[in-house]
Design a protein around this motif. Structure first.
Motif, PDB file in Angstrom:
ATOM      1  N   SER A   1     -25.181   5.208 -21.826  1.00 30.39           N
ATOM      2  CA  SER A   1     -26.419   4.572 -21.369  1.00 30.39           C
ATOM      3  C   SER A   1     -27.341   5.573 -20.680  1.00 30.39           C
ATOM      4  O   SER A   1     -28.559   5.374 -20.642  1.00 30.39           O
ATOM      5  N   MET A   2     -26.764   6.686 -20.153  1.00 27.05           N
ATOM      6  CA  MET A   2     -27.595   7.685 -19.472  1.00 27.05           C
ATOM      7  C   MET A   2     -28.409   8.508 -20.466  1.00 27.05           C
ATOM      8  O   MET A   2     -29.381   9.159 -20.085  1.00 27.05           O
ATOM      9  N   ALA A   3     -28.008   8.486 -21.738  1.00 27.95           N
ATOM     10  CA  ALA A   3     -28.730   9.268 -22.750  1.00 27.95           C
ATOM     11  C   ALA A   3     -29.945   8.502 -23.292  1.00 27.95           C
ATOM     12  O   ALA A   3     -30.447   8.803 -24.359  1.00 27.95           O
TER      13      ALA A   3
ATOM     14  N   LYS B   1     -32.261   9.625 -18.834  1.00 25.80           N
ATOM     15  CA  LYS B   1     -31.684   9.540 -17.473  1.00 25.80           C
ATOM     16  C   LYS B   1     -30.693  10.683 -17.243  1.00 25.80           C
ATOM     17  O   LYS B   1     -30.607  11.247 -16.154  1.00 25.80           O
ATOM     18  N   ARG B   2     -30.008  11.023 -18.303  1.00 22.38           N
ATOM     19  CA  ARG B   2     -29.012  12.105 -18.183  1.00 22.38           C
ATOM     20  C   ARG B   2     -29.714  13.434 -17.898  1.00 22.38           C
ATOM     21  O   ARG B   2     -29.272  14.202 -17.012  1.00 22.38           O
TER      22      ARG B   2
ATOM     23  N   ARG C   1     -19.465   7.729 -23.812  1.00 21.00           N
ATOM     24  CA  ARG C   1     -19.618   6.401 -24.433  1.00 21.00           C
ATOM     25  C   ARG C   1     -19.719   5.367 -23.308  1.00 21.00           C
ATOM     26  O   ARG C   1     -20.770   5.154 -22.742  1.00 21.00           O
ATOM     27  N   GLY C   2     -18.636   4.720 -22.984  1.00 19.42           N
ATOM     28  CA  GLY C   2     -18.706   3.717 -21.935  1.00 19.42           C
ATOM     29  C   GLY C   2     -18.714   4.351 -20.543  1.00 19.42           C
ATOM     30  O   GLY C   2     -18.731   5.568 -20.378  1.00 19.42           O
ATOM     31  N   THR C   3     -18.780   3.462 -19.552  1.00 19.61           N
ATOM     32  CA  THR C   3     -18.790   3.914 -18.170  1.00 19.61           C
ATOM     33  C   THR C   3     -17.697   3.201 -17.405  1.00 19.61           C
ATOM     34  O   THR C   3     -17.573   1.982 -17.514  1.00 19.61           O
ATOM     35  N   ALA C   4     -16.920   3.962 -16.653  1.00 23.06           N
ATOM     36  CA  ALA C   4     -15.927   3.362 -15.765  1.00 23.06           C
ATOM     37  C   ALA C   4     -15.966   4.150 -14.466  1.00 23.06           C
ATOM     38  O   ALA C   4     -15.096   4.964 -14.175  1.00 23.06           O
ATOM     39  N   ALA C   5     -16.991   3.933 -13.686  1.00 25.67           N
ATOM     40  CA  ALA C   5     -17.238   4.752 -12.514  1.00 25.67           C
ATOM     41  C   ALA C   5     -16.103   4.680 -11.510  1.00 25.67           C
ATOM     42  O   ALA C   5     -15.770   5.677 -10.857  1.00 25.67           O
ATOM     43  N   HIS C   6     -15.541   3.477 -11.420  1.00 25.31           N
ATOM     44  CA  HIS C   6     -14.499   3.358 -10.379  1.00 25.31           C
ATOM     45  C   HIS C   6     -13.315   4.249 -10.692  1.00 25.31           C
ATOM     46  O   HIS C   6     -12.686   4.816  -9.800  1.00 25.31           O
ATOM     47  N   ASP C   7     -12.993   4.422 -11.994  1.00 25.84           N
ATOM     48  CA  ASP C   7     -11.891   5.324 -12.350  1.00 25.84           C
ATOM     49  C   ASP C   7     -12.241   6.754 -11.968  1.00 25.84           C
ATOM     50  O   ASP C   7     -11.403   7.482 -11.403  1.00 25.84           O
TER      51      ASP C   7
END
Lengths: 294, 582
Positions: free
Chosen positions: A96-98, A108-109, A166-172
């Motif tokens: 999503s940042m791209a 955004k990236r 690809r996806g985002t898992a910020a907490h990890d």
């Protein structure tokens, strides 16, 4: 460089066209520092290290009056930090940042990379140990926090070496980060925050609990703040298979309200846990974004 | 509700367009990446109910807009209590009574003028979809456009014929009832004479009848109802509005005044006729001018025949001999051979066989042949007829029955108990040479063939009751002076006052006297109640009400204007809802 051509105050997209990340970040930082009346990140030490020629914006209290009397020239005294600040910059490299809402704007990236590079340069100039973590659904690049020469180049290479994820898992990623930050320090998260807020806040709270100072840059393209588009369109999430057919014109107000509510929720939650939160759009000059930290 | 352009309602199918376009349009929207889809989903979830309502409202508004436009194009007509300017397609017969009585002048203005004004008012309001007829006093229903009928009204004058209003309205009602239109009306524009309203109209269901009411009191009027010439005198009966004072009656022969009397309506005056030589004579009875001029004069005709010379054998019977004696005494016939001074007077022989000179048409001798009392003599009688060139003969006995005759009215109903059937000789019955003058049970009883007249029964009470009736002597008179010469009775007919003679070659054999129907002279108007009852419950209205009531049963207002305004409002509402930022 005159004040009218300070890169930190120009449109980010225009600045980005001047060169690579290093050039842009260096230019931004130069302009940024030149416009400040005092350094943004003062160290904890008062131990003198060397003199430096006075530059407009330096605080008068650091002027060496004796040198002025002897040489009739202005010098400021610089001090060695007594305790090293360890800063880690976390850059969201998810899919999503791209994204960018208009061709003339930075993704955004791209904005996050340049902001992170400028921030790292400022920190390193203050001789703070600075590191980098990039992540999407997993941690992609880790540059440990150092203060030695060449550290900035390593950080920049780390940014460049991280492809769009690809996806985002910020907490990890944040949980993984806690293992890397043994000493208390500064954590700067630059992300579009398009992930589960509660899980991310749990991780950020944990960092805060460990004594870290946490700063969040919530990046957003201006096109994400206002819903525009064809009369009817199918919007697809780049990180999943989800899609939805909407008529932007009839949903614009509700969407704007939702975005405003989401930003308010992030701001409120971060404030409640002592986390600095800054909402930044990708058309905001880098200098203005950096000044949010001052 | 009805529509002026019902085919436009096919456009209602377009009402499905918004829904179809909505469905079709939804199938292929462009696809774009949008990272903050979670915000979008959240916003949509929060707005779903409102958006559904908005979509439904837009769909309804657009559908209603199309429906309103299509309905407006179809020009709907809705019932109104007030003055709608249009009406449903109507089958209409306007009965304009331009009969003789409409020529009366009331308050200085002919009644017909008033009737024409009312008729024009109705005809000018005809619409294209209407079907209209105009029926005048002649009883003919004229179909046509409003312009053609208006022209017919303009050119309509007073018709001397009487209009049987009940029969005319009955036919008009049947005419409009056969039309497949939403509304059916009969407008009776008449002076509503009381004498014209006999019987009762039974209008078909759904046929509306309105009638123009008569105005004011009955205007005074006198008219010559009947002029009946008799022996040396003429009886003049005056008709007209009861209560009208007496007026002078003048009798004229050609232009010469021969008598004068004073008479009121329903009175009969007898005026003497001067002695006239044999021939056809024409006179005229005339009244002083009054409100209705057309019935103030009536001609009359009388015939002074030359006395026929008759001869009758003993076989003709006592009754016929007695009748001839009476006629001889009255100078109507003469007995014996004609003297030189009576040259030209016909000779008529009464007997069981034709006379010596009878048979050939155009000769001065004629015969009246009665059947012989003895059936055995029937054959010789028939042979004698054939020898005289008569194409009729006595046949087998016929059944008893009453007499019927169109030309001899006095014979009607007289019983015949015994008779021989008269039958024509096949191939020899010419149309001009034989006339059936009377019948019994539809079979010839009295036949004229040239100058020979055959009677199916002996003129005796054993054969027929005729000799015992007052009509017998006039019948014998007619046989001697008229029937054997081929002359007919003087007929009367309705029409403009005049006399028309019937000629056969150079001879005058009859006359028809034309005059108006006497009932036209009575200008007494019918009451509204009577008119309403007789005309099948018609609305009887004065001039203003009549004009307003025409087409009132189906008067409609064109709702297309309201629908266009509604469509405009719907379009505005649709625009507002569509452009309003949610």
């Amino acid at each position: 460089m005159t004040s009218t051509t300070r890169l930190d105050l120009l449109d980010p997209a225009e600045v980005a066209r001047l060169g690579g990340i290093e050039i842009v970040a260096a230019g931004v930082v130069e302009g940024f520092l030149a416009g400040l009346h005092r350094s943004p990140f003062r160290g904890f030490s008062v131990e003198f290290t060397e003199h430096r020629a006075y530059q407009p914006g330096d605080e008068p209290r650091y002027l060496d009056w004796r040198m002025l009397a002897r040489s009739d020239r202005l010098f400021v005294k610089q001090f060695e930090e007594e305790t090293n600040l360890r800063a880690m910059i976390l850059v969201d490299a998810s899919r999503s940042m791209a994204w960018r809402g208009a061709p003339e704007r930075l993704t955004k990236r791209a904005y996050a990379d340049r902001l992170a590079a400028a921030l790292a340069l400022i920190l390193l100039r203050q001789r703070d140990a600075t590191g980098l973590v990039t992540f999407d659904q997993a941690v992609r690049q880790v540059v440990p926090a150092r203060v030695k020469a060449g550290q900035w180049s390593r950080l920049v290479r780390g940014l460049l070496a991280t492809p769009d994820g690809r996806g985002t898992a910020a907490h990890d990623a944040l949980r993984h980060l806690t293992g890397l930050l043994a000493r208390r320090g500064l954590v700067v998260l630059i992300s579009d925050m398009l992930f589960d807020r509660d899980l991310a806040l749990t991780a950020l709270r944990y960092l805060r609990h460990r004594g870290h100072q946490v700063i969040v840059f919530h990046l957003m393209d201006p096109a994400e703040a206002e819903l525009v588009g064809p009369p009817e369109v199918r919007f697809r999430d780049p990180e999943s298979v989800a899609s939805v057919v909407v008529r932007p014109r009839e949903l614009a107000r509700a969407y704007r309200e939702t975005v405003r509510r989401e930003i308010a929720a992030w701001r409120s939650a971060c404030r409640r846990h002592g986390i600095a939160y800054h909402h930044v759009t990708t058309d905001l000059p880098f200098g203005v974004a950096l000044r949010l930290l001052a | 509700m009805s529509f002026l352009h019902p085919l436009a309602l096919l456009g209602l199918a377009a009402a499905a367009l918004p829904a179809l376009l909505h469905l079709l349009h939804r199938r292929t929207p462009p696809e774009l990446e949008f990272p903050p889809l979670r915000y979008l989903s959240d916003a949509e979830r929060r707005s779903a109910r409102r958006l559904r309502l908005r979509h439904l409202l837009l769909l309804l508004l657009r559908t209603a807009l199309i429906v309103a436009l299509v309905l407006a194009a179809a020009r709907p007509l809705v019932s109104t209590r007030g003055g709608g300017r249009v009406h449903a397609p109507t089958a209409l017969v306007v009965v304009l009574d331009n009969s003789l009585s409409a020529g009366a002048v009331v308050d200085g203005r002919p009644v017909l003028d008033r009737l024409k004004v009312a008729t024009r008012t109705v005809l000018r309001r005809l619409a294209v979809a209407d079907r209209c007829w105009l029926m005048l006093a002649d009883g003919v229903a004229r179909a046509g456009t409003a312009e053609a009928l208006l022209s017919a009204v303009d050119s309509a004058g007073i018709d001397p014929r009487r209009l049987d209003l009940v029969a005319a309205v009955t036919r008009a009602a049947a005419l409009v009832d056969a039309e497949p239109l939403p509304a059916r009306e009969v407008h009776v524009v008449s002076d509503l004479q009381r004498t014209a309203l006999t019987g009762t109209v039974q209008p078909p269901r759904g046929v509306r009848i309105i009638a123009l009411a008569a105005t004011g009191a009955a205007p005074p009027n006198r008219g010559i109802a009947v002029v009946r010439p008799t022996e040396r005198a003429v009886a003049v009966t005056i008709g007209g509005t009861p209560g009208t004072p007496a007026g002078p009656v003048t009798l004229r022969l050609r232009t010469r005044e021969v008598g004068r009397a004073l008479a009121a309506p329903q009175a009969t005056v007898t005026l003497p006729l001067p002695s006239s030589p044999p021939g056809w004579w024409v006179g005229e009875a005339e009244l002083a001018p009054d409100e209705l001029r057309a019935d103030d004069r009536r001609p009359f005709v009388w015939r002074v025949p030359p006395a026929a010379r008759v001869s009758a054998g003993p076989t003709v019977g006592a009754f016929l001999s007695a009748a001839l004696a009476v006629l001889t005494e009255g100078g109507r016939v003469a007995v014996g051979s004609a003297p030189p001074s009576a040259a030209g007077a016909p000779e008529v022989t009464f007997g069981e066989r034709p006379g010596p000179g009878g048979g050939a048409a155009g000769t001065a001798s004629a015969s009246v042949v009665i059947p012989p009392a003895d059936a055995a003599l029937l054959g010789p009688a028939n042979r004698a007829l054939a020898a005289h060139g008569v194409a009729w003969r006595f046949a087998a006995p016929g059944t008893p029955g009453p007499l019927a005759s169109a030309t001899l009215g006095t014979l009607a109903g007289v019983q015949v108990t015994r008779r021989y059937r008269l039958e024509g000789v096949r191939g020899e019955v010419g149309r001009d040479s034989a006339v059936v003058l009377a019948t019994v049970n539809g079979e010839p009883w009295l036949v004229r063939a040239g100058t020979v007249v055959l009677v199916g029964s002996r003129l005796d009470t054993g054969w027929t009751a005729l000799p015992a009736t007052p009509a017998f002597v006039p019948f014998v008179d007619a046989l001697a002076n008229r029937l054997t010469r081929g002359e007919t009775e003087i007929a009367e007919a309705e029409g403009a006052p005049r006399v028309v003679f019937t000629l056969r070659g150079a001879d005058t054999v009859g006359a028809t006297v034309y005059g108006p129907d006497p009932r036209e002279s009575d200008l007494t108007p019918a009451s509204r109640a009577l008119a309403r009852r007789v005309l099948g419950g018609a609305d009887v209205l004065n001039d203003g009400e009549f004009a307003a009531a025409a087409f009132a049963g189906t008067r409609r207002a064109d709702a297309s204007g309201v629908l266009l305004v509604l469509a405009l409002l719907l379009a505005g509402a649709e625009l507002g809802v569509a452009t309003l930022t949610p």
